[in-house]
Scaffold this active site. Structure first.
Site, mmCIF file in Angstrom:
data_model
loop_
_atom_site.group_PDB
_atom_site.id
_atom_site.type_symbol
_atom_site.label_atom_id
_atom_site.label_comp_id
_atom_site.label_asym_id
_atom_site.label_seq_id
_atom_site.Cartn_x
_atom_site.Cartn_y
_atom_site.Cartn_z
ATOM 1 N N ARG A 77 0.851 -1.187 0.000
ATOM 2 C CA ARG A 77 0.000 0.000 0.000
ATOM 3 C C ARG A 77 0.886 1.236 0.000
ATOM 4 O O ARG A 77 1.675 1.417 0.930
ATOM 5 C CB ARG A 77 -0.920 -0.008 1.215
ATOM 6 C CG ARG A 77 -1.779 1.235 1.296
ATOM 7 C CD ARG A 77 -2.568 1.363 2.586
ATOM 8 N NE ARG A 77 -3.269 2.630 2.593
ATOM 9 C CZ ARG A 77 -3.381 3.414 3.651
ATOM 10 N NH1 ARG A 77 -2.884 3.031 4.818
ATOM 11 N NH2 ARG A 77 -4.003 4.576 3.569
ATOM 12 N N HIS A 121 -3.255 10.949 0.725
ATOM 13 C CA HIS A 121 -2.582 10.711 1.997
ATOM 14 C C HIS A 121 -1.973 12.028 2.457
ATOM 15 O O HIS A 121 -0.791 12.138 2.749
ATOM 16 C CB HIS A 121 -1.523 9.619 1.879
ATOM 17 C CG HIS A 121 -1.242 8.939 3.182
ATOM 18 N ND1 HIS A 121 -1.367 7.575 3.392
ATOM 19 C CD2 HIS A 121 -0.831 9.443 4.373
ATOM 20 C CE1 HIS A 121 -1.024 7.284 4.637
ATOM 21 N NE2 HIS A 121 -0.716 8.386 5.250
ATOM 22 N N GLU A 166 -7.365 8.252 6.593
ATOM 23 C CA GLU A 166 -7.611 8.854 7.901
ATOM 24 C C GLU A 166 -8.292 10.228 7.808
ATOM 25 O O GLU A 166 -7.717 11.262 8.174
ATOM 26 C CB GLU A 166 -6.308 8.930 8.697
ATOM 27 C CG GLU A 166 -5.723 7.563 8.991
ATOM 28 C CD GLU A 166 -4.544 7.582 9.954
ATOM 29 O OE1 GLU A 166 -4.017 8.662 10.269
ATOM 30 O OE2 GLU A 166 -4.149 6.492 10.399
ATOM 31 N N ASN A 294 -7.468 1.845 10.307
ATOM 32 C CA ASN A 294 -6.134 2.124 10.847
ATOM 33 C C ASN A 294 -6.241 2.178 12.364
ATOM 34 O O ASN A 294 -6.985 2.999 12.907
ATOM 35 C CB ASN A 294 -5.607 3.474 10.327
ATOM 36 C CG ASN A 294 -5.370 3.467 8.829
ATOM 37 O OD1 ASN A 294 -5.593 2.457 8.166
ATOM 38 N ND2 ASN A 294 -4.898 4.572 8.295
ATOM 39 N N TYR A 296 -3.957 1.990 16.110
ATOM 40 C CA TYR A 296 -2.655 2.026 16.778
ATOM 41 C C TYR A 296 -2.758 1.807 18.278
ATOM 42 O O TYR A 296 -1.924 1.149 18.890
ATOM 43 C CB TYR A 296 -1.954 3.363 16.516
ATOM 44 C CG TYR A 296 -1.477 3.497 15.102
ATOM 45 C CD1 TYR A 296 -2.281 4.077 14.115
ATOM 46 C CD2 TYR A 296 -0.230 3.011 14.727
ATOM 47 C CE1 TYR A 296 -1.854 4.186 12.808
ATOM 48 C CE2 TYR A 296 0.213 3.115 13.420
ATOM 49 C CZ TYR A 296 -0.608 3.704 12.462
ATOM 50 O OH TYR A 296 -0.190 3.800 11.167
ATOM 51 N N GLU A 353 -3.621 0.073 8.301
ATOM 52 C CA GLU A 353 -2.460 0.483 9.102
ATOM 53 C C GLU A 353 -2.558 -0.087 10.514
ATOM 54 O O GLU A 353 -3.595 0.032 11.148
ATOM 55 C CB GLU A 353 -2.348 2.004 9.246
ATOM 56 C CG GLU A 353 -1.881 2.721 8.017
ATOM 57 C CD GLU A 353 -1.847 4.218 8.220
ATOM 58 O OE1 GLU A 353 -1.574 4.677 9.362
ATOM 59 O OE2 GLU A 353 -2.120 4.939 7.254
HETATM 60 N N1 LIG Z 1 -8.214 12.485 20.018
HETATM 61 N N2 LIG Z 1 -7.793 13.628 20.353
HETATM 62 N N3 LIG Z 1 -6.490 14.026 20.306
HETATM 63 C C1 LIG Z 1 -6.130 15.344 20.854
HETATM 64 C C2 LIG Z 1 -4.638 15.585 20.811
HETATM 65 O O1 LIG Z 1 -4.105 15.070 19.633
HETATM 66 C C3 LIG Z 1 -2.728 15.268 19.502
HETATM 67 C C4 LIG Z 1 -2.152 14.365 18.420
HETATM 68 O O2 LIG Z 1 -3.147 13.480 17.933
HETATM 69 C C5 LIG Z 1 -2.781 12.555 16.993
HETATM 70 C C6 LIG Z 1 -3.708 11.566 16.695
HETATM 71 C C7 LIG Z 1 -3.404 10.611 15.752
HETATM 72 C C8 LIG Z 1 -2.150 10.626 15.132
HETATM 73 C C9 LIG Z 1 -1.832 9.567 14.186
HETATM 74 C C10 LIG Z 1 -0.611 9.311 13.611
HETATM 75 N N4 LIG Z 1 -0.798 8.187 12.911
HETATM 76 C C11 LIG Z 1 0.220 7.448 12.141
HETATM 77 C C12 LIG Z 1 0.006 7.855 10.707
HETATM 78 N N5 LIG Z 1 -1.262 7.319 10.175
HETATM 79 C C13 LIG Z 1 -1.126 7.586 8.746
HETATM 80 C C14 LIG Z 1 0.323 7.365 8.444
HETATM 81 O O3 LIG Z 1 0.768 8.435 7.663
HETATM 82 C C15 LIG Z 1 1.051 7.330 9.788
HETATM 83 O O4 LIG Z 1 2.191 8.153 9.768
HETATM 84 N N6 LIG Z 1 -2.049 7.788 13.003
HETATM 85 N N7 LIG Z 1 -2.691 8.610 13.809
HETATM 86 C C16 LIG Z 1 -1.227 11.613 15.431
HETATM 87 C C17 LIG Z 1 -1.542 12.592 16.379
#
Ligand SMILES: N=NNCCOCCOc1ccc(-c2cn(C[C@@H]3NC[C@@H](O)[C@H]3O)nn2)cc1
Length: 447
Positions: A77, A121, A166, A294, A296, A353
């Protein structure tokens, strides 16, 4: 020893994204994206990192395809960089960009690896941001033009497509919370962007049906899992509100043709409203072939008055954490997948993911990332449990093939099963690569 055996038709894969690995940001006719602007603006990205060179995969794709071949994956992907393949926002192709992806696609197919393309993306052409970006409905039209151009160019050889990666990150994280590009902090902007991303998804699906009739198309929402800290209604409702923000807000319009009323009421309290035009939800909710998920992390969470939009507080104490600080929470993976199955039925699901950040460096020519192997074992066990519970999982695509530019965290956070030296661009397979190689070959692993 316990072995975890997967269905023989489960697809194994690895994932990357253009801005995170390609580099060559100003080469081959590529135009700037919002992430070029955002990362070059001081203070937005850790250590002032940017994607100018990244992993230099633009020049090293042959080596990367060989790494994928040796890994033994069924699918790879990757995303197409919109500003690399379109010279303008009216549909003019950049031949150098098209040639790059055609060569990459052919290389993958030659090695028996099925390409899965993500159209968006997060690297929106800056020229579109200059007219309001995804807040402007015109960007939906430009996306449909871009998507149609990609279907025309690559639809003969690529049969699995993902429209939007996402959408919660590309809308609310980027335009309300503000930690991703373009870095706005405006709830109405987040809602408008989310709606236009979903509309762009629907428009691309409409075009796809006529242009790639033998293909499959979906999108890739992200979600975490919040488990109520107690069985008090306050805690249960608090978790439900925050999870609806990632799940129902992006899945109800696609699978039910409506936005969840609960969140619309909450947004209304902040004078923010989703602006749906005639026909929008019909476009958004036309049938798709699969949904990407996705996942994590997650945790328990509880009600906390006046905390954020949803009066909820995640409790991360006591969990093992990855090196990005997120709890290791495999039970959330199982809970999320079975919850989505209950809500939306037998929609085929690809895990588009899942992976972990551990920042090990190379020592004596190897990278001992046992923690990542442990994370993968725990999450693949949870996935296996979900499959046994009847969730129609069609594939597992690991994030990520290689260490890369982790958005606002820059290069400080490593998600790869292949280590990248960002000075020399040397690739070093980690212990997790060799572990995953056995899984892709055997279709089982030992706990
Ligand atoms: N819920 N409230 N939050 C409030 C405060 O948020 C602060 C930061 O939040 C986030 C939330 C989610 C992420 C995140 C990163 N990835 C990884 C990538 N996925 C696509 C691919 O490119 C990977 O690199 N997935 N998700 C980052 C920061």
């Amino acid at each position: 020893m316990t072995t975890i055996q997967f269905p023989k038709d489960l697809k194994w894969g690895a994932a990357t994204a253009a801005y995170q690995i390609e580099g060559a940001a100003n080469k081959g006719g590529r135009r700037p994206s919002i992430w070029d602007t955002f990362s070059h603006t001081p203070g937005n990205v850790k250590n002032g990192d940017n994607g100018d060179e990244a992993c230099d995969s633009y020049h090293r794709y042959e080596e990367d395809v060989q790494i994928l071949k040796e890994l033994g994956v069924d699918v790879y992907r990757f995303s197409i960089s919109w500003p690399r393949v379109m010279k303008d926002d009216e549909g003019t192709l950049n031949p150098e960009g098209i040639a790059y992806y055609r060569t990459l696609i052919q290389s993958l197919i030659t090695e028996g690896i099925e390409p899965i393309i993500t159209l968006y993306h997060w690297d929106l052409p800056q020229t579109l941001q200059d007219i309001g970006g995804w807040e402007n409905r015109e960007t939906v039209n430009a996306f449909q033009t871009y998507a149609e151009a990609m279907f025309r160019e690559f639809g003969d050889s690529v049969k699995k497509w993902i429209t939007i990666n996402e959408p919660w990150c590309a809308s609310f994280l980027s335009n309300y919370i503000g930690v991703h590009a373009p870095g706005k902090q405006d709830l109405q902007a987040g809602i408008d962007v989310a709606h236009h991303l979903l509309l762009a998804h629907g428009r691309a699906v409409e075009s796809f049906r006529g242009m790639v009739p033998d293909g499959e198309i979906g999108y890739a929402p992200n979600a975490d899992w919040l488990e109520p800290y107690s069985n008090s209604q306050e805690d249960i409702d608090a978790c439900k509100r925050d999870m609806q923000w990632k799940i129902e807000w992006f899945m109800d319009p696609v699978f039910k043709g409506e936005y969840p009323a609960l969140l619309q009421d909450i947004f209304a309290k902040h004078n923010a409203y989703v602006k749906v035009e005639e026909g929008d939800l019909e476009t958004i909710s036309q049938p798709i072939d699969f949904m990407g998920i996705n996942y994590y992390s997650g945790s328990i969470a509880r009600h906390k008055k006046d905390n954020g939009l949803f009066d909820v507080e995640a409790i991360w104490d006591g969990y093992d954490k990855t090196d990005i600080g997120w709890p290791v929470y495999p039970e959330g993976f199982y809970n999320l997948l079975t919850h989505i199955h209950q809500l939306y039925g037998d929609v085929p699901i690809y895990i588009t993911e899942n992976g972990a950040c551990y920042n090990h460096e190379v020592e004596n020519g190897m990278v001992n990332d046992q923690e990542r192997i442990d994370y993968l074992k725990q999450h693949l066990t949870a996935l296996h449990r979900a499959i046994k519970s009847g969730v129609p999982i069609k594939g597992y695509i690991l994030w990520s093939l290689m260490d890369n530019f982790e958005w606002a965290e820059g290069y400080s956070k490593r998600f790869g099963i292949v280590h990248v030296n960002y000075r020399t661009f040397e690739r070093t397979k980690k212990e997790s690569y060799y572990w995953y190689q056995k899984v892709t070959h055997n279709n089982w692993f030992e706990l």
